[in-house]
Structure formats: structure tokens, C-alpha cells
Design a protein around this motif. Structure first.
Motif, PDB file in Angstrom:
ATOM      1  N   ALA A  44      37.444 -22.109 -58.864  1.00 49.24           N
ATOM      2  CA  ALA A  44      37.971 -23.408 -59.324  1.00 49.24           C
ATOM      3  C   ALA A  44      39.379 -23.636 -58.770  1.00 49.24           C
ATOM      4  N   LEU A  45      40.206 -22.581 -58.749  1.00 44.35           N
ATOM      5  CA  LEU A  45      41.565 -22.741 -58.207  1.00 44.35           C
ATOM      6  C   LEU A  45      41.522 -23.062 -56.710  1.00 44.35           C
ATOM      7  N   LEU A  46      40.588 -22.433 -56.005  1.00 38.52           N
ATOM      8  CA  LEU A  46      40.470 -22.737 -54.569  1.00 38.52           C
ATOM      9  C   LEU A  46      40.047 -24.196 -54.371  1.00 38.52           C
ATOM     10  N   ASP A  47      39.163 -24.656 -55.239  1.00 41.08           N
ATOM     11  CA  ASP A  47      38.707 -26.045 -55.162  1.00 41.08           C
ATOM     12  C   ASP A  47      39.874 -27.021 -55.377  1.00 41.08           C
ATOM     13  N   LEU A  48      40.842 -26.586 -56.188  1.00 39.04           N
ATOM     14  CA  LEU A  48      41.990 -27.452 -56.501  1.00 39.04           C
ATOM     15  C   LEU A  48      43.163 -27.255 -55.537  1.00 39.04           C
ATOM     16  N   ALA A  49      42.997 -26.361 -54.573  1.00 44.56           N
ATOM     17  CA  ALA A  49      44.145 -25.943 -53.749  1.00 44.56           C
ATOM     18  C   ALA A  49      44.835 -27.131 -53.064  1.00 44.56           C
ATOM     19  N   ASP A  50      44.069 -28.067 -52.520  1.00 46.85           N
ATOM     20  CA  ASP A  50      44.698 -29.207 -51.833  1.00 46.85           C
ATOM     21  C   ASP A  50      45.443 -30.088 -52.828  1.00 46.85           C
ATOM     22  N   THR A  51      44.787 -30.373 -53.946  1.00 46.31           N
ATOM     23  CA  THR A  51      45.418 -31.205 -54.985  1.00 46.31           C
ATOM     24  C   THR A  51      46.730 -30.587 -55.437  1.00 46.31           C
ATOM     25  N   ALA A  52      46.711 -29.257 -55.585  1.00 42.81           N
ATOM     26  CA  ALA A  52      47.881 -28.564 -56.127  1.00 42.81           C
ATOM     27  C   ALA A  52      48.897 -28.212 -55.046  1.00 42.81           C
ATOM     28  N   GLY A  53      48.559 -28.477 -53.778  1.00 46.22           N
ATOM     29  CA  GLY A  53      49.470 -28.118 -52.686  1.00 46.22           C
ATOM     30  C   GLY A  53      49.686 -26.612 -52.600  1.00 46.22           C
ATOM     31  N   ALA A  54      48.600 -25.847 -52.781  1.00 47.57           N
ATOM     32  CA  ALA A  54      48.713 -24.377 -52.782  1.00 47.57           C
ATOM     33  C   ALA A  54      49.147 -23.868 -51.411  1.00 47.57           C
ATOM     34  N   SER A  55      49.934 -22.806 -51.423  1.00 45.24           N
ATOM     35  CA  SER A  55      50.397 -22.212 -50.165  1.00 45.24           C
ATOM     36  C   SER A  55      49.231 -21.488 -49.483  1.00 45.24           C
ATOM     37  N   ASP A  56      49.401 -21.233 -48.176  1.00 43.08           N
ATOM     38  CA  ASP A  56      48.368 -20.469 -47.462  1.00 43.08           C
ATOM     39  C   ASP A  56      48.210 -19.092 -48.085  1.00 43.08           C
ATOM     40  N   GLY A  57      49.359 -18.522 -48.479  1.00 43.62           N
ATOM     41  CA  GLY A  57      49.321 -17.180 -49.084  1.00 43.62           C
ATOM     42  C   GLY A  57      48.480 -17.170 -50.356  1.00 43.62           C
ATOM     43  N   ASP A  58      48.686 -18.158 -51.203  1.00 37.54           N
ATOM     44  CA  ASP A  58      47.907 -18.231 -52.447  1.00 37.54           C
ATOM     45  C   ASP A  58      46.419 -18.432 -52.152  1.00 37.54           C
ATOM     46  N   ARG A  59      46.140 -19.276 -51.193  1.00 33.98           N
ATOM     47  CA  ARG A  59      44.722 -19.532 -50.867  1.00 33.98           C
ATOM     48  C   ARG A  59      44.052 -18.248 -50.386  1.00 33.98           C
ATOM     49  N   GLU A  60      44.750 -17.520 -49.515  1.00 36.94           N
ATOM     50  CA  GLU A  60      44.156 -16.270 -49.000  1.00 36.94           C
ATOM     51  C   GLU A  60      43.955 -15.262 -50.125  1.00 36.94           C
ATOM     52  N   GLN A  61      44.973 -15.190 -51.000  1.00 38.30           N
ATOM     53  CA  GLN A  61      44.904 -14.255 -52.121  1.00 38.30           C
ATOM     54  C   GLN A  61      43.730 -14.596 -53.043  1.00 38.30           C
TER      55      GLN A  61
END
Ligand code: 2M8
Length: 443
Positions: A260-277
Motif C-alpha cells: 500500500a505504501l508503494l502504491d502511494l509513493a508518488d502521491t506522497a513524494g517518496a524518495s527513491d531510497g524509501d521506495r527501494e527499501q
């Protein structure tokens, strides 16, 4: 069995339960039995609020995360009710205010946690946000998202020092209190002397047979005294503490929450590091669950770390691969066969073909006792949610329809239901039951 449900009327009554339990910026889990803010209850409650007011839904989660420990842990209870609403055990039993990781908090909390449904709630809030409110809600999601990532990091590290992909639970109160999954581990605790105490739950409910026994409570409180002694320090706990279970259900919810967090990554402006993690945790969680899958039974099994033994009981937790939305086709097929077998939803004597907390085929099964047999709407919501995402839309819809039928027929937003009769059990006006009813009514 099917009944005609007046969904609109049910929805309005569910909304009234949430409003009735609303304390302004947080929601009581139930009016009398659970007067504080509980962690995973709050997540489900936010899903309910999202149908009524997305701002209020965000506030529920934001308030909960004000109690986040510096370790990242989100505590299982945030003690918010006043002294006129007693609950046992209260903050003094936990004594967390003197623990460095919780010392700066504006509220008192417990020192354990519950399954991380919060990311699913955040995802649902965003899905339901009307266009006009998107800028505001996006900003609020952006602010909360790093805290949720930190929460998941705590679970992926502090609760899994082995890097197994499986979360170690420290206490039955980390979700499913008196589930028979914990019986053997609790029985191994030889001396449980928690000191004098008076339970309030059995008196509040009026029927002790629907609640854990005093034998259970002695051990629950004894475990709290040990956690207190170890100052809730994960390294100390992993070294000495007797109750450490690789909990496949908790682990599966973490997998779903990472997705779910990955699905929200763009909305939340997640960093590349967070996405990879997040992607690494997701993958590791799925692999960890695969190691606990029993191909003979088609179920996933918990593992008792201290005893070095599997917990092979047939409970709802065995469906961890479904809750984690496994992509393994063979596992999916085996799980669906089990799900509709007589050991679970397919039991011919069940009033509704819904997932019971414990299989009626287990000797420990008790149809009216809490997590030892009754049907819990929130568990069936998680199953419905996963089956929908996996594409089993028709089966998912049956679960939704029968769950609404069960709640409507009983006439109460009960905490849990007797599987053979459909009778309401536990607390009435339970917030999370009302919340999932709202979500189901609108789906
Ligand atoms: C139940 O647990 C509390 C302790 O945390 C209790 O029995 O007093 C469990 O069903 C738990 O999962 C739930 O979060 C809580 C509030 O609904 O009640």
C-alpha cells in the motif's frame, strides 16, 4: 444463506456508531469495554471515517502517530480517556513514560504494538478524497508517510533482527489475545505472579465465557512485567524474553501494508531510497511467509522462536499468504480450497460462510469465546480486501455480502459473532465493525 440487507439503513447506523464513539480527534474502540485509542482499531476506524469525512479520517491517524515512539513503534494503546472511563490494565502497569523511546510523548501508551493496517487506511483515504480536497489531503499524507515508513522500518528491523521477513510478536495483546495459537507458549511460562489485580473486562461485558480466562490474564500481565523489566528494549527482549513468536498474520499485514505504501509513493513524494527499501521489505516478507507455508495443509504456520517449534493450529492466520496477496498461483489455489473447506467457511453448520477466528476442526475451538472461534468482521474485511486485489472478485463479494448480512441480521455492530448462530458477541457498538460496514456498504 442470503438475506436482503437495507444497505443504506445499515450505513447510517454504522455512521452513528462512529459519531457516538468519536472523542473529537480520536475514536474510542468501543464505548465501554475499550474507551481509549487502539492502534489497529484506529486504522480500520479511519477507513470508516474516510466515507464520511476524509479530514476526520486523516486526523485519526495523525493523532495515533503523535504517540509513535522514537524507535518507530506505534503503541497498541494510547491512553486518552479520562479517569471516569477506567480500563485495565492502565498506563501504570506499563510504566512507559520512563522509557527513553517514549519519554517525550504528550500521552501515555503501552509498550507493545499491533498489525500495521495504517498504510491500508492511508491508501483508502486517498482513494476516497474528493478532487477539491486533494491538495490538502496530499499534503497531510506527505507529512504522515515518513512516519509510517519509520513504523514499518521498526517492524522490519527491531522485530526481525534475523532479517527473516517475519515479524516477532511479543505478546498475545499484539492482536489476537486468546487465540489458541499462543496456548503452548503461554503454558511454558511456569511461574506467573503478576501481583494483585482486578479485571474490569469481564464485569463490563457481563459474560466471562466470551473473554480470556484468569489463567490467560495472569500470563498476559506477567509478560508485561517482564517487558517492563527489559525496558521494552528489543535487543534485551530478543535475548531473554520467553514469548517470541514469528507471527504469520502480523507479517502478512506488513507485506500488504508495504504494498500500500508503494502504491502511494508518488502521491506522497517518496524518495527513491524509501521506495527501494519498501520493495525489499515487501519481497523479504513474501519470501519469509513462503518458508512457513505447509504444502500438506495449504496453510501458513507460526513459529515459536524460544521453543524452536511450529504452531500448526488451524486458525484464520493460516491464510497469511492470501492476506499478503501472494502471487504464487499454487499457494492461492491451495488456500482457496482450504478457505471453502468444512474446516473453515464451508462448514455446513455455519450460519454464514465466513472465516472463523479458529477452525471448528480444532480441539481448542470455542464458538462464543473471543479469538477462539467467533467470526470477526475486520478479519473478513482483510480477506475481502485481499481477494479483491488478487482478482477473486466474485468470492470477495460473497464475503462482503454475507458479512453485511450477518451484521444486519444480528442488528448490532458487535465485536465478534457466533459462527453457528450468527449471534452478536463481545462489545456492542464496536467502532471497527461499524467502520468496515461503512466501507462494505459503499463498495
Ligand atoms: C482486544 O484487546 C484488548 C487488549 O488490547 C482487550 O482485550 O482488552 C483485541 O481484540 C485487540 O485486537 C483490539 O485491538 C482491542 C480493541 O478492540 O481489543
Amino acid at each position: 444463506m442470503s438475506v436482503t440487507v437495507d444497505t443504506r439503513a445499515l450505513r447510517d447506523r454504522a455512521a452513528a456508531v462512529l459519531h457516538g464513539n468519536d472523542a473529537g480527534s480520536w475514536t474510542k474502540a468501543s464505548p465501554h469495554l475499550y474507551p481509549h485509542q487502539w492502534s489497529w482499531d484506529s486504522a480500520f476506524i479511519a477507513i470508516g471515517w474516510a466515507h464520511l469525512d476524509v479530514r476526520r479520517a486523516m486526523m485519526e491517524l495523525e493523532q495515533l502517530f503523535t504517540a509513535q515512539w522514537t524507535t518507530g513503534m506505534v503503541p497498541h494503546i494510547v491512553f486518552r480517556a479520562g479517569p471516569d472511563q477506567p480500563y485495565f490494565p492502565g498506563p501504570e502497569w506499563w510504566d512507559c513514560a520512563s522509557v527513553p523511546a517514549a519519554a517525550g510523548l504528550p500521552v501515555r501508551t503501552t509498550g507493545i504494538c499491533q498489525p500495521p493496517v495504517h498504510a491500508l487506511a492511508l491508501q483508502r483515504i486517498w482513494q476516497l478524497t474528493p478532487r477539491a480536497l486533494r491538495p490538502e489531503i496530499r499534503a497531510r499524507i506527505r507529512a504522515l508517510y515518513p512516519k509510517v515508513v519509520k513504523w514499518h522500518r521498526y517492524l522490519a528491523t527491531g522485530r526481525d533482527p534475523e532479517g527473516s521477513g517475519l515479524v516477532t510478536a511479543y505478546h498475545p495483546w499484539e492482536g489476537t489475545d486468546n487465540s489458541p495459537r499462543w496456548d503452548r507458549a503461554l503454558a511454558r511460562i511456569e511461574v506467573a505472579k503478576p501481583g494483585p489485580y482486578t479485571r474490569l473486562d469481564t464485569a463490563t461485558l457481563g459474560d466471562p465465557s466470551q473473554r480470556p480466562t484468569n489463567w490467560d490474564y495472569d500470563r498476559y500481565l506477567w509478560l508485561v512485567s517482564l517487558l517492563r523489566k527489559y525496558r521494552y528494549d528489543d535487543a534485551e527482549i530478543h535475548r531473554h524474553y520467553p514469548f517470541q513468536i514469528k507471527d504469520v498474520f502480523f507479517s502478512a499485514i506488513l507485506v500488504a501494508a508495504n504494498a500500500a505504501l508503494l502504491d502511494l509513493a508518488d502521491t506522497a513524494g517518496a524518495s527513491d531510497g524509501d521506495r527501494e527499501q519498501l520493495a525489499r521489505w515487501l519481497d523479504r516478507g513474501r519470501q519469509g511467509l513462503a518458508t512457513r507455508f505447509d504444502t500438506q495443509t495449504g496453510l501458513c504456520v507460526d513459529y515459536d522462536v524460544q521453543a524452536g517449534e511450529q504452531i500448526g493450529l488451524r486458525t484464520f492466520a493460516g491464510f497469511a499468504p492470501l492476506f499478503a496477496q501472494t502471487t504464487d498461483a499454487a499457494q492461492q489455489a491451495a488456500q482457496l480450497r482450504q478457505l471453502d473447506s468444512a474446516d473453515f467457511c464451508g462448514n455446513p453448520d455455519f450460519r454464514w460462510p465466513l472465516l472463523p477466528s479458529t477452525s471448528p476442526a480444532e480441539p481448542a475451538f470455542e464458538p462464543h469465546n473471543y479469538w477462539r472461534g467467533p467470526v470477526w468482521p475486520i478479519i473478513n474485511w482483510l480477506l475481502w480486501h485481499s481477494l479483491s486485489l488478487l482478482g477473486y472478485v466474485a468470492r470477495a463479494d460473497e464475503i462482503r455480502r454475507d458479512s453485511l448480512g450477518q451484521i444486519a441480521a444480528a442488528g448490532e455492530f458487535a465485536e465478534y459473532f457466533e459462527p453457528f448462530t450468527g449471534k452478536e458477541l463481545g462489545s456492542p457498538q464496536q467502532s471497527w465493525t461499524a467502520a468496515v460496514t461503512l466501507d462494505w456498504s459503499e463498495s
